[in-house]
Design a protein around this motif. Sequence first.
Motif, PDB file in Angstrom:
ATOM      1  N   PRO A   1      12.022 -27.002  30.199  1.00  0.00           N
ATOM      2  CA  PRO A   1      10.686 -26.406  30.089  1.00  0.00           C
ATOM      3  C   PRO A   1       9.873 -26.566  31.375  1.00  0.00           C
ATOM      4  CG  PRO A   1      10.635 -28.582  29.125  1.00  0.00           C
ATOM      5  CD  PRO A   1      11.995 -28.418  29.746  1.00  0.00           C
ATOM      6  N   ALA A   2      10.484 -27.036  32.485  1.00  0.00           N
ATOM      7  CA  ALA A   2       9.797 -27.193  33.780  1.00  0.00           C
ATOM      8  C   ALA A   2       8.607 -28.139  33.665  1.00  0.00           C
ATOM      9  CB  ALA A   2       9.352 -25.835  34.320  1.00  0.00           C
ATOM     10  N   TYR A   3       8.724 -29.127  32.812  1.00  0.00           N
ATOM     11  CA  TYR A   3       7.597 -30.003  32.477  1.00  0.00           C
ATOM     12  C   TYR A   3       7.081 -30.777  33.694  1.00  0.00           C
ATOM     13  CZ  TYR A   3       5.139 -33.874  30.141  1.00  0.00           C
ATOM     14  OH  TYR A   3       4.204 -34.804  29.757  1.00  0.00           O
ATOM     15  N   LEU A   4       7.949 -31.506  34.381  1.00  0.00           N
ATOM     16  CA  LEU A   4       7.514 -32.308  35.524  1.00  0.00           C
ATOM     17  C   LEU A   4       7.117 -31.429  36.706  1.00  0.00           C
ATOM     18  CD1 LEU A   4      10.115 -35.223  35.461  1.00  0.00           C
ATOM     19  CD2 LEU A   4       7.778 -35.214  34.574  1.00  0.00           C
ATOM     20  N   THR A   5       7.795 -30.305  36.884  1.00  0.00           N
ATOM     21  CA  THR A   5       7.441 -29.392  37.967  1.00  0.00           C
ATOM     22  C   THR A   5       6.023 -28.883  37.794  1.00  0.00           C
ATOM     23  OG1 THR A   5       9.744 -28.700  38.249  1.00  0.00           O
ATOM     24  CG2 THR A   5       8.061 -27.238  39.130  1.00  0.00           C
ATOM     25  N   ILE A   6       5.694 -28.458  36.592  1.00  0.00           N
ATOM     26  CA  ILE A   6       4.344 -27.944  36.319  1.00  0.00           C
ATOM     27  C   ILE A   6       3.302 -29.042  36.496  1.00  0.00           C
ATOM     28  CG2 ILE A   6       2.830 -27.056  34.501  1.00  0.00           C
ATOM     29  CD1 ILE A   6       5.284 -25.485  33.442  1.00  0.00           C
ATOM     30  N   LEU A   7       3.577 -30.228  35.958  1.00  0.00           N
ATOM     31  CA  LEU A   7       2.609 -31.330  36.067  1.00  0.00           C
ATOM     32  C   LEU A   7       2.415 -31.745  37.525  1.00  0.00           C
ATOM     33  CD1 LEU A   7       3.247 -33.763  33.075  1.00  0.00           C
ATOM     34  CD2 LEU A   7       1.578 -31.927  33.298  1.00  0.00           C
TER      35      LEU A   7
ATOM     36  N   ASP B   1       4.342 -37.473  26.678  1.00  0.00           N
ATOM     37  CA  ASP B   1       2.979 -37.735  26.207  1.00  0.00           C
ATOM     38  C   ASP B   1       1.937 -37.604  27.311  1.00  0.00           C
ATOM     39  OD1 ASP B   1       3.357 -38.133  23.496  1.00  0.00           O
ATOM     40  OD2 ASP B   1       3.844 -40.260  23.713  1.00  0.00           O
ATOM     41  N   LEU B   2       2.378 -37.475  28.564  1.00  0.00           N
ATOM     42  CA  LEU B   2       1.418 -37.297  29.657  1.00  0.00           C
ATOM     43  C   LEU B   2       0.620 -36.018  29.469  1.00  0.00           C
ATOM     44  CD1 LEU B   2       3.638 -38.305  32.721  1.00  0.00           C
ATOM     45  CD2 LEU B   2       1.801 -39.644  31.682  1.00  0.00           C
ATOM     46  N   SER B   3       1.267 -35.006  28.932  1.00  0.00           N
ATOM     47  CA  SER B   3       0.584 -33.751  28.593  1.00  0.00           C
ATOM     48  C   SER B   3       1.308 -33.186  27.378  1.00  0.00           C
ATOM     49  CB  SER B   3       0.635 -32.771  29.772  1.00  0.00           C
ATOM     50  OG  SER B   3      -0.026 -31.566  29.452  1.00  0.00           O
ATOM     51  N   TYR B   4       0.993 -33.740  26.222  1.00  0.00           N
ATOM     52  CA  TYR B   4       1.772 -33.471  25.008  1.00  0.00           C
ATOM     53  C   TYR B   4       1.665 -32.018  24.564  1.00  0.00           C
ATOM     54  CZ  TYR B   4       3.493 -33.623  20.241  1.00  0.00           C
ATOM     55  OH  TYR B   4       4.187 -33.381  19.096  1.00  0.00           O
ATOM     56  N   ASP B   5       2.810 -31.472  24.236  1.00  0.00           N
ATOM     57  CA  ASP B   5       2.870 -30.164  23.585  1.00  0.00           C
ATOM     58  C   ASP B   5       4.136 -30.144  22.739  1.00  0.00           C
ATOM     59  OD1 ASP B   5       3.538 -27.206  23.195  1.00  0.00           O
ATOM     60  OD2 ASP B   5       1.586 -27.081  24.179  1.00  0.00           O
ATOM     61  N   LEU B   6       4.001 -29.737  21.514  1.00  0.00           N
ATOM     62  CA  LEU B   6       5.121 -29.719  20.570  1.00  0.00           C
ATOM     63  C   LEU B   6       6.305 -28.918  21.125  1.00  0.00           C
ATOM     64  CD1 LEU B   6       6.426 -30.198  17.789  1.00  0.00           C
ATOM     65  CD2 LEU B   6       5.169 -28.189  16.955  1.00  0.00           C
ATOM     66  N   ASN B   7       6.022 -27.816  21.809  1.00  0.00           N
ATOM     67  CA  ASN B   7       7.108 -26.973  22.324  1.00  0.00           C
ATOM     68  C   ASN B   7       7.978 -27.713  23.332  1.00  0.00           C
ATOM     69  OD1 ASN B   7       6.497 -24.141  21.194  1.00  0.00           O
ATOM     70  ND2 ASN B   7       4.515 -24.811  21.975  1.00  0.00           N
TER      71      ASN B   7
ATOM     72  N   SER C   1      14.029 -44.105  26.388  1.00  0.00           N
ATOM     73  CA  SER C   1      12.797 -44.012  25.590  1.00  0.00           C
ATOM     74  C   SER C   1      11.575 -43.857  26.488  1.00  0.00           C
ATOM     75  CB  SER C   1      12.648 -45.254  24.713  1.00  0.00           C
ATOM     76  OG  SER C   1      13.722 -45.369  23.792  1.00  0.00           O
ATOM     77  N   LEU C   2      11.534 -44.626  27.583  1.00  0.00           N
ATOM     78  CA  LEU C   2      10.410 -44.508  28.516  1.00  0.00           C
ATOM     79  C   LEU C   2      10.378 -43.115  29.146  1.00  0.00           C
ATOM     80  CD1 LEU C   2      10.514 -47.994  30.292  1.00  0.00           C
ATOM     81  CD2 LEU C   2       8.801 -47.178  28.673  1.00  0.00           C
ATOM     82  N   GLY C   3      11.561 -42.583  29.467  1.00  0.00           N
ATOM     83  CA  GLY C   3      11.606 -41.233  30.019  1.00  0.00           C
ATOM     84  C   GLY C   3      11.095 -40.208  29.028  1.00  0.00           C
TER      85      GLY C   3
ATOM     86  N   THR D   1      13.722 -33.633  30.790  1.00  0.00           N
ATOM     87  CA  THR D   1      12.409 -33.071  30.444  1.00  0.00           C
ATOM     88  C   THR D   1      12.046 -31.899  31.350  1.00  0.00           C
ATOM     89  OG1 THR D   1      11.142 -34.556  31.909  1.00  0.00           O
ATOM     90  CG2 THR D   1      11.565 -35.317  29.661  1.00  0.00           C
ATOM     91  N   ASN D   2      12.739 -31.769  32.478  1.00  0.00           N
ATOM     92  CA  ASN D   2      12.409 -30.673  33.388  1.00  0.00           C
ATOM     93  C   ASN D   2      13.308 -29.461  33.209  1.00  0.00           C
ATOM     94  OD1 ASN D   2      10.281 -30.438  35.381  1.00  0.00           O
ATOM     95  ND2 ASN D   2      11.898 -29.905  36.829  1.00  0.00           N
ATOM     96  N   LYS D   3      14.564 -29.696  32.827  1.00  0.00           N
ATOM     97  CA  LYS D   3      15.458 -28.562  32.561  1.00  0.00           C
ATOM     98  C   LYS D   3      16.550 -29.009  31.610  1.00  0.00           C
ATOM     99  CE  LYS D   3      17.574 -24.482  34.182  1.00  0.00           C
ATOM    100  NZ  LYS D   3      17.001 -23.225  34.644  1.00  0.00           N
TER     101      LYS D   3
END
Length: 531
Positions: free
Chosen positions: A69-75, A338-344, A331-333, A211-213
């Motif tokens: 979901p490109a989570y870390l890239t976006i953040l 939760d840094l920018s929580y979104d269900l998706n 688990s920590l990863g 979490t990023n891909k």
Amino acid sequence: MIKSKDALDRLTPFGWRGGVAIVLLISIVSFVAAGYFTVYWRNADMDFMVIYNALAMNDGGAQAFFDHPAYLTILSVKAWFAGLHRLGLLDAWTLSAIPPASDRTAFDAAMTSAVHAGRVAALLTASGILIAFAALARRLVSDWRIAMLAVTAFAFSGGVQMHLRILRSEMIAASFCILALMLLIIAARRAGPARPLVVGLAALLCMLGLTNKVHAILLIAAIPVLLLPFGCETSASVAFWRTSRAWAAVLAAAVLAIIAAVAAWPLLATGLAPANASAAGLKPLLLGRFGVYQVALLGVIAACMVLYARLWRVSAAETIAALLMTVAGASLGLLSLDLSYDLNDVVVVLNPLEKMITYVDAPEAAGSISGAIGLLLSGVLGVIRRYTFILQSSARPTVFLTWLIIPGIAVAIRRGERQTALQATLLMLAAIGIDTLGVRRGLKVEYFVFTDPLIIIAGMILLDRLIDLRLSRFAYPIGATLLVLHVAISQAEPVKMALKRQGPETICEWNGYYLPRLALPWCAPSGPSRT
């Protein structure tokens, strides 16, 4: 002056620090010459998607992109934009700061500044990863010259050269897992009292990569098996792990693992809940239930860790501590969500294969056993064609290394270096396997970053054991030719992109979905957009 007969000396004339600096400098020059100044809409997939989400989130909005979901890239881009704005270096740092499409000149200027800032973020990310790769490569082999050649091969691989000038999710995802693999290989070879902490750090990196891909799950699944033959006489547990004090460390690891797992449990329960996964358009991959292969993968990881311990004389206390630190790190990863929580985000990350199957070019075929076998065979054929380069060329210079690695494996076997041959073979098989699945998405240049490092590490390991080959009269010309080809071919795709004449109209095919609040001046209004 007599030239050295040692090919490695001649191929690494700038030394270790100087060589790394030269590699970074050439990459930066390439970035400026064919990347930074390229028209802002040229690499819109995924530059626009990442930048749009960063702008929207800085405006107080929610993340809108969850594909992989490109989570870390976006953040990271979001934080980078905010930091530049605080320094007075970027005005276009929120969506509301982008002028309307009706004012084309102002819109172009604002988007150009935002995209330029995003490209600098990509360059900094790739440079940081390159330095980390160099630091670990230096410890992975006994000769710094081999490490220097590996750093050069990594820096000028097709994937890295593309990723240092565009915003995509693969660079962080793949590189974090590759760095984890390198850490674990080093730890597997050299025992120490802190080895379980290294295992925990590797687990953390792997989960952050995931979490990023979601494609990172393929590397994560391969790592436990890849590590099995990397033990040696120095792999046995040190004295500390064979004393009563070791169990105090196990207890501390257990406490940390329990705390981290309990904190991450709500995310696990939410992401694997059938209702949430189904609502995201996902279908269970095995046995009609979500979470089946995830549990199986955990079992494989644990089994490989226990098998490694039995093969290489790792004590029970250290093995248990390492297992617990794996739980803690993973688990920590996961908690980073939760840094920018979104269900998706949670659903996509915890159901990676279900999400990947939606990308397959023939998902209906992948749903049956015969269809899946057919896709697999066609994927293997596609990889073989690409690895020959002659049957199907690409902007992937790393394939030339395979022309040396495969004969190198045969030489290692003939010399009795069977363990080294096995290590290199498994790394190559992992690269081929992951590339086989990538063929279903066209095995684009951006995907090479997942498997090129595996090929490079295989070459490092072989050359480190077959070090006498450096004195062969053919070593220098072959090595010099490969270096020139490597650097030259790595620039093919960036230059092609910079010189491309196609206009931005193709963006209109998806902008209404991925950029819902950003109207583009060359697209007709479609759906909700900001005017």
